[in-house]
Design a protein around this motif. Sequence first.
Motif, short mmCIF file in Angstrom:
data_model
loop_
_atom_site.label_atom_id
_atom_site.label_comp_id
_atom_site.label_asym_id
_atom_site.label_seq_id
_atom_site.Cartn_x
_atom_site.Cartn_y
_atom_site.Cartn_z
N GLY A 83 0.79 -1.23 0.00
CA GLY A 83 0.00 0.00 0.00
C GLY A 83 0.81 1.27 0.00
O GLY A 83 0.26 2.36 0.15
N SER A 84 2.13 1.16 -0.21
CA SER A 84 2.98 2.36 -0.15
C SER A 84 3.01 3.14 -1.46
O SER A 84 3.49 4.27 -1.50
N GLY A 85 2.53 2.52 -2.56
CA GLY A 85 2.51 3.20 -3.85
C GLY A 85 3.55 2.72 -4.84
O GLY A 85 3.55 3.13 -6.00
N LYS A 86 4.41 1.79 -4.43
CA LYS A 86 5.50 1.35 -5.31
C LYS A 86 4.98 0.58 -6.52
O LYS A 86 5.42 0.82 -7.65
N THR A 87 4.04 -0.35 -6.32
CA THR A 87 3.52 -1.14 -7.44
C THR A 87 2.68 -0.28 -8.35
O THR A 87 2.74 -0.42 -9.59
N THR A 88 1.89 0.64 -7.80
CA THR A 88 1.11 1.55 -8.63
C THR A 88 2.02 2.40 -9.51
O THR A 88 1.73 2.62 -10.68
N THR A 89 3.14 2.83 -8.95
CA THR A 89 4.11 3.59 -9.74
C THR A 89 4.63 2.76 -10.92
O THR A 89 4.71 3.25 -12.05
N ALA A 138 14.55 3.54 -4.09
CA ALA A 138 13.55 4.55 -3.74
C ALA A 138 12.64 3.93 -2.69
O ALA A 138 11.91 2.98 -2.98
N VAL A 139 12.72 4.43 -1.46
CA VAL A 139 11.92 3.88 -0.36
C VAL A 139 10.59 4.62 -0.32
O VAL A 139 10.55 5.83 -0.10
N PHE A 140 9.50 3.87 -0.52
CA PHE A 140 8.16 4.44 -0.57
C PHE A 140 7.42 4.23 0.75
O PHE A 140 7.58 3.20 1.40
N ASN A 141 6.60 5.20 1.11
CA ASN A 141 5.62 5.03 2.19
C ASN A 141 4.53 6.07 2.00
O ASN A 141 4.81 7.23 1.69
N GLU A 142 3.29 5.62 2.11
CA GLU A 142 2.12 6.49 2.00
C GLU A 142 2.15 7.32 0.72
O GLU A 142 1.84 8.50 0.72
N GLY A 143 2.54 6.67 -0.38
CA GLY A 143 2.46 7.31 -1.68
C GLY A 143 3.57 8.28 -2.03
O GLY A 143 3.53 8.93 -3.07
N ARG A 144 4.58 8.38 -1.17
CA ARG A 144 5.68 9.31 -1.42
C ARG A 144 7.02 8.61 -1.25
O ARG A 144 7.13 7.66 -0.47
#
Length: 353
Positions: free
Chosen positions: A42-48, A208-214
């Motif tokens: 849910g951190s946004g990495k796969t969506t990116t 690139a470490v993702f969390n909460e979409g950033r």
Amino acid sequence: MTDALVRFRGVSKSYDGRTPVVTDLDLDVSRGEFLTLLGPSGSGKTTTLMMLAGFEDPSAGSIELDGVRIDTVPPHRRGIGVVFQNYALFPHMTVAENLAFPLSIRRLKREEIATRTRRALEMVRLPGFGDRRPQQLSGGQQQRVALARALIFAPKLVLLDEPLGALDKQLREELQAEIRRIHAQLGVTMVYVTHDQAEALTLSDRIAVFNEGRIQQLGTAEAVYERPANPFVAGFIGESNRLAARVLDATLLRLEDGSTLEAMPHAFAPGTAVLVSIRPERVLLGPGTQGLANATTARVEEVVYLGDHSRLRLAHAGRTDFVVKLPRQEAVPQPGSLVDLAIPVAAVAVFPA
């Protein structure tokens, strides 16, 4: 970044128009780089990654590949190789036919297809497997074929979405070595998604470490591990002891139990509440630590043998969950014993509380 193959500019994604999944993403990927997008679910990495592949549309912003905007281009016209966790091989085709498929739709000549297929099988160390069906292969072999299929048409960019997540630990490590070898051999740009910190540290030129979409931090494996930008990065990559403290002066902190801890010079004002992060493997144990920075004694609560190292849980700084990792060759103290310890000043990371 002077030679960026991929550029994200102001990219955001929301599925319902209210809840952001990715927020205002600016990211450049260098030509020939191995970049890993790392983060929890849910951190946004796969969506990116899916927006870059074309399987998701950005809600805002732009994505460029080699100077050309692609966020409005359909996936099959982007010329990007993609490897998924579930292999996505065609079960009714042989291995050779699976590999030939992206070449045949590009209308290459039969002789060229045969040559490239043979070379691709050799590249992933599966010569002689061309006549087999995917169901006749192990999981690791299927993933090698999927990787070969993503590379066979010589794309500028290859995306890998948790490709080793379904494999056991030993096989994962073997294929990590294969992916590193192939990347070095071909020099193709790769963007890799994983939630496995060790995998990211092993494979990447940058993470690139993702969390909460950033993106919380972008840097080399050494930088994100040794110099985390914030408490999330420090806690997510590797293991850290986290202690609450208050600033006394530019280098001295007071912990909750009243003891003091020396740190590298920082900019926090006296009286500021801060969070201290200390890597377990950076803590020194033994009688030789007396007289070093942050020297004290602690009681051993628990010892866990883990093969290449032992994990000690100590009563220290008013807590009973302070962790130290000892290399295998060092003598391991027993539970209940007192040990001398020291914490190097450079190992004390200080963050806002």
